[in-house]
Design a protein around this motif. Structure first.
Motif, PDB file in Angstrom:
ATOM      1  N   UNK A   1       9.711 -25.127 -19.036  1.00 52.45           N
ATOM      2  CA  UNK A   1       8.667 -25.274 -20.042  1.00 52.45           C
ATOM      3  C   UNK A   1       8.221 -23.924 -20.575  1.00 52.45           C
TER       4      UNK A   1
ATOM      5  N   UNK B   1       5.488 -21.114 -21.366  1.00 52.38           N
ATOM      6  CA  UNK B   1       4.335 -20.676 -20.582  1.00 52.38           C
ATOM      7  C   UNK B   1       3.326 -20.012 -21.489  1.00 52.38           C
TER       8      UNK B   1
ATOM      9  N   UNK C   1       8.271 -26.240 -11.164  1.00 53.73           N
ATOM     10  CA  UNK C   1       8.041 -24.891 -11.679  1.00 53.73           C
ATOM     11  C   UNK C   1       7.082 -24.169 -10.746  1.00 53.73           C
ATOM     12  N   UNK C   2       7.527 -23.034 -10.227  1.00 51.75           N
ATOM     13  CA  UNK C   2       6.687 -22.237  -9.323  1.00 51.75           C
ATOM     14  C   UNK C   2       6.509 -20.847  -9.908  1.00 51.75           C
TER      15      UNK C   2
ATOM     16  N   UNK D   1      -0.031 -17.306 -21.784  1.00 44.97           N
ATOM     17  CA  UNK D   1      -0.139 -15.930 -21.292  1.00 44.97           C
ATOM     18  C   UNK D   1      -0.574 -15.868 -19.822  1.00 44.97           C
ATOM     19  N   UNK D   2      -1.143 -16.958 -19.329  1.00 46.83           N
ATOM     20  CA  UNK D   2      -1.490 -16.973 -17.911  1.00 46.83           C
ATOM     21  C   UNK D   2      -0.375 -17.568 -17.067  1.00 46.83           C
ATOM     22  N   UNK D   3       0.732 -17.923 -17.724  1.00 51.68           N
ATOM     23  CA  UNK D   3       1.849 -18.468 -16.988  1.00 51.68           C
ATOM     24  C   UNK D   3       1.737 -19.951 -16.721  1.00 51.68           C
ATOM     25  N   UNK D   4       0.850 -20.623 -17.417  1.00 43.59           N
ATOM     26  CA  UNK D   4       0.690 -22.065 -17.242  1.00 43.59           C
ATOM     27  C   UNK D   4       1.600 -22.771 -18.231  1.00 43.59           C
TER      28      UNK D   4
END
Lengths: 383, 149
Positions: free
Chosen positions: B62, B64, B148-149, B66-69
């Motif tokens: 997916x 992401x 996703x980690x 900017x916070x990687x979410x």
């Protein structure tokens, strides 16, 4: 006036004209101002148009400006674009606080500007399409110009055309700057290992004469290369929105367009004359001016690409995310300065790489990735 | 097929699950139970048995923020965001790993392929070991088929 400094009088004349027109842009003594006329001309690497070719384009600047302004709000279909419609202003140097434009280069005294504009476009696309401003790709203009363009018969004196050079970037690719550092004399040689340190353009688009398409491409994929007619006042540009104030043509030049501003009615450009010219090497040029959307003549002169593939070791960096699916060989790693990379190979090699990368992700170890196409084919994790 | 017993409130299972418990029937699934080789239901490219060529058509990671979410329109259905995996459980089957998702419960890692199962297990182990939040996708049977980690 000193005969050794003829540009002083030239500059004063430009400033006087600008003052009469309300100072739409600012002229100053730049590093180009100080060069003799023939040295300036040496930096103009697009064959100059004839006066007839320019005359045939009467009315083009106005129509291009209207088309550029009319593109505002147009819907955007590319999935990677920041929004679904074109904004009134966009700057690849500040997309949510991130810059997808590489540093200003200096072509020196060679008409190699097409190579610089082309690679500036590719470097921008490589980082923008991956959402990876830290990629900081630096491609070798020397390789593109003194090897590929030379094979087509182009020289520093002859100049070249972006359709030819972009074609070479697709079929042959261009190595990194450290494998063939640029000097305007064309000295040195490309590292024999260059096929293993390579960038290739994919999905080139001819955007000539279509300001809306130029905006769409910049917004969706990154910068484009564009040629324009250089008038003699351009050498003294410092800031503001450039419009030519003289009809004295110095030649043709090539740059990268990296954004626009409808309120000011201009494109944002990245030049290759060092940081001592213009606004730190960048400039703004009015829509339609100097035929920047469609250079006089028959050749297409505005190009971009939709992606850039790499085959190279990249600098060590952190693994920020890992992703896998239930499929046999579908593992991905998000590298800090590259973005998502699919783990190459079959099921077993995916397992091996994921084992290394989970270790690196968990411990904060950096990994040196070898990227091949869109795939992460080798991983080096070291203490 | 063996599955862990669903417990509320959340409770570590590996130390307490007996062979008898493991042999118990699983909680009623939302849809018909899939066999060990049943592929996840979507997208169509994943319907066939996994091969290298088909894996290239498998879902990409997916986007992401900017916070990687993870973000994106395609991720809202079937995706669960920012959860912790606190426990792992496995039994003596090739694709027998389950994870405890904090606040949700036991989730089986998809058994669609042995290697894919191991890859999901690797990431789940990383998440547990390092206390890293995960985003995951459930197939129609409620099994984690993307992680996703």
């Amino acid at each position: 006036m000193s005969p050794e400094r003829p540009h002083i009088a030239e500059l004063a004349a430009v400033r006087s004209t600008l003052a009469e027109r309300g100072n739409p842009w600012q002229a100053a003594e730049t590093r180009m101002s100080r060069l003799p006329e023939d040295w300036r001309a040496a930096r103009l690497g697009v064959p100059a148009p004839t006066s007839d070719e320019i005359a045939e384009r009467a009315g083009q600047p106005e129509s291009m400006a209207a088309a550029a302004r009319g593109a505002a709000g147009q819907s955007v279909s590319a999935l990677g674009a920041p929004s679904a419609s074109l904004p009134s202003a966009f700057d690849l140097r500040d997309v949510g606080g991130r810059s997808y434009v590489t540093g200003i280069r200096d072509q020196g005294g060679c008409g190699s500007c097409v190579a610089f504009g082309t690679l500036a476009s590719m470097e921008s696309t490589a980082s923008y399409t991956r959402g990876a401003p830290g990629l900081a790709l630096n491609l070798s203009e020397a390789h593109l110009y003194f090897v590929h363009a030379k094979a087509r018969g182009y020289t520093c004196a002859s100049g070249s055309w972006p359709d030819d050079l972009y074609s070479d970037c697709v079929t042959k690719g261009v190595t990194f700057e450290d494998y063939y550092p640029y000097s305007d004399a064309g000295t040195g040689a490309v590292n024999a290992d260059w096929p293993n340190r390579l960038a290739k353009a994919v999905g080139t688009a001819n955007l000539t004469g279509n300001p809306a398409a130029i905006k769409q491409h910049i917004y969706s994929y990154g910068g484009v290369v564009a040629c324009f007619v250089v008038y003699n006042d351009f050498f003294h540009y410092r800031s503001g929105v450039y419009r030519h104030t003289t009809e004295d043509v110095a030649g043709g030049h090539c740059v990268a367009l990296i954004g626009w501003d409808d309120a000011a009615g201009c494109w944002l450009g990245k030049n290759s004359w060092g940081t001592g010219w213009g606004d730190g090497g960048f400039f703004r040029i009015a829509y339609g001016d100097s035929f920047i959307e469609d250079y006089p003549g028959t050749r297409p002169t505005v190009f971009g690409c939709t992606s850039v593939t790499l085959r190279a070791w990249l600098p060590a960096q952190r693994t920020l995310r890992l992703f896998a699916t239930a499929n046999d060989a579908n593992g991905w790693a998000y590298l800090e300065n590259y973005g998502w990379a699919h783990l190459a190979g079959g099921a077993h090699t995916t397992t091996n790489k994921l084992a290394e990368l989970t270790h690196a992700r968990g411990t904060g170890h950096q990994v040196s990735p070898f990227i091949n196409g869109a795939e992460l084919s080798s991983v080096l994790v070291a203490d | 097929m063996a599955t862990p017993v669903a417990r509320k409130p959340r409770k570590a299972v590996p130390a307490t699950v007996t062979a008898a418990e493991a042999a118990q029937a699983p909680p009623a699934p939302a849809t018909a139970e899939a066999g060990p080789d049943t592929p996840p239901p979507a997208p169509a490219a994943m319907m066939a048995a996994a091969t290298t060529a088909q894996d290239m058509l498998a879902p990409a990671p997916p986007s992401l923020d900017e916070q990687g979410i993870a973000i994106g329109d395609g991720l809202t259905v079937g995706w669960v965001h920012h959860r912790m995996i606190t426990h792992l459980w496995s039994y003596d089957a090739v694709t027998g790993v389950w994870v405890w998702v904090d606040g949700i419960g036991w989730k089986r890692l998809s058994p669609v392929s042995e290697h894919g199962h191991s890859h999901l297990c690797l990431l789940a182990t990383l998440a547990t070991d390092r206390n890293l939040p995960v985003d995951y996708h459930e197939d129609a049977a409620g099994r984690i088929d993307q992680l996703l980690v």
